[in-house]
Structure formats: C-alpha cells, structure tokens
Design an enzyme around this catalytic site. Sequence first.
Site, PDB file in Angstrom:
ATOM      1  CG  ASP A  75      39.497  40.163  25.868  1.00 15.82           C
ATOM      2  OD1 ASP A  75      38.663  41.059  25.667  1.00 15.82           O
ATOM      3  OD2 ASP A  75      40.088  40.013  26.950  1.00 15.82           O
ATOM      4  N   GLY A 131      31.716  26.179  28.905  1.00 14.84           N
ATOM      5  CA  GLY A 131      33.156  26.027  28.772  1.00 14.84           C
ATOM      6  C   GLY A 131      33.795  25.568  30.058  1.00 14.84           C
ATOM      7  CB  THR A 136      33.185  31.132  28.042  1.00 15.97           C
ATOM      8  OG1 THR A 136      31.812  30.731  28.081  1.00 15.97           O
ATOM      9  CG2 THR A 136      34.049  29.993  28.555  1.00 15.97           C
ATOM     10  NE  ARG A 151      39.560  36.746  34.147  1.00 13.32           N
ATOM     11  CZ  ARG A 151      40.141  37.485  35.082  1.00 13.32           C
ATOM     12  NH1 ARG A 151      41.420  37.798  34.958  1.00 13.32           N
ATOM     13  NH2 ARG A 151      39.464  37.904  36.125  1.00 13.32           N
ATOM     14  CG  HIS A 208      30.969  58.874  35.709  1.00 13.03           C
ATOM     15  ND1 HIS A 208      29.889  58.146  35.271  1.00 13.03           N
ATOM     16  CD2 HIS A 208      30.462  59.860  36.484  1.00 13.03           C
ATOM     17  CE1 HIS A 208      28.771  58.678  35.741  1.00 13.03           C
ATOM     18  NE2 HIS A 208      29.102  59.716  36.490  1.00 13.03           N
ATOM     19  CB  VAL A 227      28.689  32.228  34.624  1.00 12.01           C
ATOM     20  CG1 VAL A 227      28.334  33.494  33.830  1.00 12.01           C
ATOM     21  CG2 VAL A 227      29.984  32.449  35.387  1.00 12.01           C
ATOM     22  CG  ASP A 264      37.840  43.298  34.643  1.00  5.01           C
ATOM     23  OD1 ASP A 264      38.513  42.554  35.359  1.00  5.01           O
ATOM     24  OD2 ASP A 264      37.327  42.931  33.571  1.00  5.01           O
ATOM     25  CB  THR A 265      34.362  48.821  34.192  1.00  8.92           C
ATOM     26  OG1 THR A 265      35.379  48.876  33.180  1.00  8.92           O
ATOM     27  CG2 THR A 265      33.759  50.205  34.361  1.00  8.92           C
ATOM     28  NE  ARG A 297      35.462  41.416  40.017  1.00 13.50           N
ATOM     29  CZ  ARG A 297      35.880  40.347  39.327  1.00 13.50           C
ATOM     30  NH1 ARG A 297      36.845  40.476  38.429  1.00 13.50           N
ATOM     31  NH2 ARG A 297      35.337  39.162  39.538  1.00 13.50           N
ATOM     32  CG  ASP A 330      24.427  22.625  30.415  1.00 10.30           C
ATOM     33  OD1 ASP A 330      24.978  23.664  30.828  1.00 10.30           O
ATOM     34  OD2 ASP A 330      24.920  21.486  30.554  1.00 10.30           O
ATOM     35  CE  LYS A 352      22.948  23.322  37.272  1.00 11.68           C
ATOM     36  NZ  LYS A 352      22.519  24.607  36.745  1.00 11.68           N
ATOM     37  CG  HIS A 400      37.922  39.669  31.776  1.00 11.70           C
ATOM     38  ND1 HIS A 400      37.767  40.391  32.930  1.00 11.70           N
ATOM     39  CD2 HIS A 400      37.417  38.428  32.031  1.00 11.70           C
ATOM     40  CE1 HIS A 400      37.174  39.646  33.847  1.00 11.70           C
ATOM     41  NE2 HIS A 400      36.966  38.441  33.324  1.00 11.70           N
TER      42      HIS A 400
END
Length: 314
Positions: free
Chosen positions: A126, A82, A122, A91, A171, A16, A151-152, A154, A37, A42, A178
Amino acid sequence: MRNGISRVALIGTGFVGSSYAFALLNQGVTEELVLIDLNKEKSEGDAMDLNHGIAFAPTPTKVWYGDYQDCDKADLVVICAGANQKPGETRLDLVEKNTKIFKSIVDQVMANGFDGIFLVATNPVDILTYATWKFSGLPKERVIGSGTILDTARFRYLLGDYFQIDARNVHAYIIGEHGDTELPVWSQADIGGKKILDLMAEKEEYQEEDLENLFVNVRDAAYHIIERKGATYYGIAMGLVRLTKAILRNENSILTVSAYLDGEYGSDDIYIGVPAIVNRNGIREIVEIELNDKEKDQFKHSVEVLTNIKDKFF
C-alpha cells in the site's frame, strides 16, 4: 496497445517475479514479456528457461531480458523488486529500504517514456503503491497495488474448505492494509447468494470461533509460510496474473486491489485494499460495499496506521 500487441515489463525476477513470469506464460496472457533486473544474468537465465517452454504454452509469447528502455512500449509495468520480508519482520518494517529502491526504479521507467499502467507487488504494497504514484506523476487510476487480492483468495479458499464449497463460489472480501490491520467483511460474505452469517445459524457444527480462527490464519498466512519456506510467491504470482488479465483484456472485473481513496469509505490521500473495477484504463471506479459499525471502525484503524507511516515519507 500497439496494433493489438500487448507488452508487460517485469521489474524484479526474484521469487515473486519469476513465479509471475512462469504463470503469465502458462496462461498465455500477453504477447511480449520483458524481464528487467539488476542481476542481468539472472533475468537472462530466466528468459532462456521460459523460452524453452514456449512450445508447451497456450499461445506464443516473445520473452527476453532487457532494460528500462523496453518500458517505452510497455502497456503494463509490474514491479516485484525490493527487499524481502524476513522472519519476524512485518511488511511495514520494509518501508524505508523499499521506498529508496522504488524511487530509482520509477524514475528510470518514466525517463524512458512509459505511459501505461503500474502494477505494484512489493511490500509494504500500500505504501509503495502510493510512492509509485507520487514518483511517476501518473493519474491515480493507472497506479495499482496488488492490495488484498491474495488475502481475499486465502479467505475464499479457507471458507470453501470449511463449508465444503468450491472457493470460486465463495464471495467474500478482505479489505484494508495488506498486513496486520486488514479485516474480513463478514457482513457481506456469501456463498451462492446466502450470507455466511446465516449459514452459521443453520447447523450446530458451525461455530463462530471457527470463523475467527479462520481469519487469523488468513491474516498470518505469510508469517507461517515464511517460517517454512522463506518467502511467499506462488499465490501472489497467480493473483498478479489475474490482475494482468483484467487489465489487458479490459474485463471490468471487481478485485480487491490497493487503490487511491479520494473520499471513498470516508478516507482520502491513501492507497489501501478495497474492491475496485479494473479494466484497460486501470481502476475504473472503487466499489463501496456497505460495512457494519465494527467493520467501519476496523477499516478506519487500518487507514490510520497506513496514513501515519505514509506521512513520515511523503
């Protein structure tokens, strides 16, 4: 912002984080980007690789690998570090592992004089956004989670595909956790100002069960992607860049982020995905959209699930 120079500090250069850095550079959003990191080789390699593409970027960006001392002048600290979600895990299964990791990260950021905005990606986002707020001591407006922004997105993509409309003209919001208890706000979803539920009644080929299946595909998208390629990262990276733009460019954009509720939607002392106005100061205000009775019950359930997890750790 120092003399108009914006700095983003990215913590965690895994799938990510590195995708976010790549998208950030390609869109020319910030003047400075520092990569941090535990695996310094890396992050050093990522910085080298990104710098080799600077000639093709829309604007010059200073990119380097660094450490927590570089957070002192950062306007935005984006946390992508994480443990990753494994096949079969939810999650929320990641809470204990990642809360410990976040305590160490946030303590080091704050110890170096950071006074900007945290953006958390991560999972479980929430709970970890709440943890970042608690650990940092910053005002709630300056700690933001990526929430249900992906999510929105998608949801809008799949609705656009179903109705054959550009997703940018759809909209509609996914709100709540999440995760598995998120919900679609069908009552307020529209295309071009016309309610989607009204569109459904106009043509026989539009079926209510199609919408339910569509939402299930939104909710379970991460599981399907993880099964196929091990992790999700492109979509959330682009969502994080969208949030970064809204913050650094003081846009006052409405985005479904994980925000702290203090009475809004009848809930308090919880971070959860809701539409909010985002600008240079963080979250300007939460937008309370009207929910029908079913949506209110679903949102309440989502809040209860997160609250039960949160109360075990804080």
